[in-house]
Design a protein around this motif. Sequence first.
Motif, short mmCIF file in Angstrom:
data_model
loop_
_atom_site.label_atom_id
_atom_site.label_comp_id
_atom_site.label_asym_id
_atom_site.label_seq_id
_atom_site.Cartn_x
_atom_site.Cartn_y
_atom_site.Cartn_z
N MET A 1 0.84 -1.17 0.00
CA MET A 1 0.00 0.00 0.00
C MET A 1 0.89 1.24 0.00
SD MET A 1 -2.64 1.36 2.98
CE MET A 1 -2.40 -0.06 3.93
N LEU A 2 0.69 2.14 -0.92
CA LEU A 2 1.44 3.39 -0.98
C LEU A 2 0.68 4.48 -0.24
CD1 LEU A 2 2.64 3.44 -4.67
CD2 LEU A 2 4.00 2.97 -2.64
N ARG A 3 1.41 5.23 0.55
CA ARG A 3 0.83 6.36 1.28
C ARG A 3 1.72 7.56 1.09
NH1 ARG A 3 -4.29 5.51 2.05
NH2 ARG A 3 -4.67 3.57 3.11
N ARG A 4 1.10 8.70 1.12
CA ARG A 4 1.83 9.96 1.06
C ARG A 4 2.71 10.07 2.31
NH1 ARG A 4 -1.35 15.33 -0.46
NH2 ARG A 4 -2.07 13.83 -1.96
N PRO A 5 3.91 10.66 2.19
CA PRO A 5 4.76 10.82 3.38
C PRO A 5 4.09 11.73 4.41
CG PRO A 5 5.99 11.30 1.38
CD PRO A 5 4.56 11.14 0.99
N PRO A 6 4.48 11.60 5.65
CA PRO A 6 3.93 12.49 6.67
C PRO A 6 4.33 13.94 6.39
CG PRO A 6 5.64 11.07 7.60
CD PRO A 6 5.45 10.65 6.19
N ILE A 7 3.52 14.86 6.88
CA ILE A 7 3.80 16.29 6.73
C ILE A 7 4.13 16.85 8.11
CG2 ILE A 7 2.86 18.54 6.08
CD1 ILE A 7 0.98 17.08 4.16
N ILE A 8 5.24 17.56 8.18
CA ILE A 8 5.67 18.22 9.42
C ILE A 8 5.42 19.71 9.25
CG2 ILE A 8 7.61 18.68 10.97
CD1 ILE A 8 7.24 15.75 10.87
N PRO A 31 -10.13 15.40 4.87
CA PRO A 31 -8.73 15.60 5.27
C PRO A 31 -7.77 14.95 4.27
CG PRO A 31 -9.76 13.92 6.63
CD PRO A 31 -10.84 14.49 5.75
N ILE A 32 -6.59 15.50 4.19
CA ILE A 32 -5.54 14.90 3.36
C ILE A 32 -5.21 13.55 3.97
CG2 ILE A 32 -3.12 15.09 2.68
CD1 ILE A 32 -3.49 18.09 2.57
N ASN A 33 -5.08 12.55 3.14
CA ASN A 33 -4.86 11.19 3.62
C ASN A 33 -3.39 10.96 3.97
OD1 ASN A 33 -5.49 8.64 4.37
ND2 ASN A 33 -5.55 7.82 2.30
N THR A 34 -2.93 11.65 4.98
CA THR A 34 -1.58 11.45 5.50
C THR A 34 -1.56 11.93 6.94
OG1 THR A 34 0.76 11.75 5.05
CG2 THR A 34 -0.62 13.69 4.83
N PHE A 35 -0.47 11.67 7.61
CA PHE A 35 -0.31 12.08 9.00
C PHE A 35 0.32 13.47 9.03
CE2 PHE A 35 2.28 11.74 13.04
CZ PHE A 35 1.21 11.94 13.88
N SER A 62 10.75 11.14 15.12
CA SER A 62 9.63 10.58 15.88
C SER A 62 8.47 10.21 14.96
CB SER A 62 9.13 11.59 16.93
OG SER A 62 10.10 11.80 17.90
N VAL A 63 8.17 11.09 14.01
CA VAL A 63 7.08 10.83 13.06
C VAL A 63 7.42 9.62 12.20
CG1 VAL A 63 5.91 11.73 11.02
CG2 VAL A 63 6.13 13.14 13.05
N LEU A 64 8.64 9.54 11.71
CA LEU A 64 9.03 8.39 10.91
C LEU A 64 8.92 7.10 11.71
CD1 LEU A 64 12.06 9.88 8.95
CD2 LEU A 64 9.80 9.31 8.04
N ASP A 65 9.28 7.17 12.99
CA ASP A 65 9.17 6.00 13.86
C ASP A 65 7.70 5.61 14.06
OD1 ASP A 65 10.47 4.00 15.51
OD2 ASP A 65 9.56 5.07 17.21
N LEU A 66 6.81 6.61 14.22
CA LEU A 66 5.38 6.32 14.34
C LEU A 66 4.85 5.62 13.09
CD1 LEU A 66 4.07 9.65 15.95
CD2 LEU A 66 4.26 7.41 17.05
N TYR A 67 5.29 6.07 11.93
CA TYR A 67 4.89 5.42 10.67
C TYR A 67 5.34 3.97 10.64
CZ TYR A 67 2.72 8.46 7.16
OH TYR A 67 1.83 9.18 6.41
N ARG A 68 6.59 3.76 11.00
CA ARG A 68 7.17 2.41 10.90
C ARG A 68 6.56 1.43 11.90
NH1 ARG A 68 12.66 5.28 11.10
NH2 ARG A 68 12.86 6.00 8.95
N THR A 69 6.13 1.94 13.05
CA THR A 69 5.58 1.06 14.09
C THR A 69 4.06 0.94 14.03
OG1 THR A 69 5.49 2.88 15.67
CG2 THR A 69 7.50 1.52 15.66
N GLY A 70 3.42 1.67 13.12
CA GLY A 70 1.97 1.60 13.01
C GLY A 70 1.25 2.33 14.12
N SER A 71 1.87 3.38 14.65
CA SER A 71 1.31 4.10 15.79
C SER A 71 0.70 5.45 15.46
CB SER A 71 2.42 4.30 16.83
OG SER A 71 2.99 3.07 17.20
N THR A 72 0.51 5.76 14.18
CA THR A 72 -0.09 7.05 13.86
C THR A 72 -1.61 6.98 14.00
OG1 THR A 72 -0.42 6.59 11.50
CG2 THR A 72 1.71 7.53 12.15
N PRO A 73 -2.24 8.06 14.43
CA PRO A 73 -3.70 8.06 14.50
C PRO A 73 -4.36 7.99 13.12
CG PRO A 73 -2.81 10.21 15.12
CD PRO A 73 -1.65 9.30 14.92
#
Length: 190
Positions: A1-8, A31-35, A62-73
Amino acid sequence: MLRRPPIIMVHGLYGTPETFPETTWRSNSLPINTFIYKIDYHNTNLDGLQENYRLLVNGIFSVLDLYRTGSTPTFPGKKLAATRVDVVGHSMGAMLTKWYIAQLPEGDQSRNTPSEDGSNTNYSDFNAARSDTGPDKNYNYLTDINYGAGSIRRFVSMGAPFKGSPVATAAKAILHPSEEFKDKMEDLKE
């Protein structure tokens, strides 16, 4: 599954994370489909670039780690491969981001700022170099984790004083007056 990168999102001097309201990032009321993550340094914004850019870097990782661990809301429980983020910086937030990307080596004290006549000169009494880069440091922009591509995919700046600030230029004249200005002040005293 491809997702847009997180936005900081990185606010400016005297700003807060509320500088970027949630309604800003909607498309056709969806909402934009990203974190979207907002860096908050409003309690330390007067501490300068050297202190505050660390919050940006730590936020990115931290955000990259949330993405990798499946912890984003946004994508709960879904582990996503992510090595880069998109950054939107306003004013000082853009300066922090540019400073992180530039990764000036220790000892490099060059910075282009406007001179009194409006032309750019090398202003060497501002140490723009960071002492926390290098093989054993934590804040390198280019790392092996993403094959040297850097942790920022896209960088959007808004209202950033990349060529200096009129306020800073005025403050420099007051804090470090020229000899000519000092002479004129002496003449006025007489």
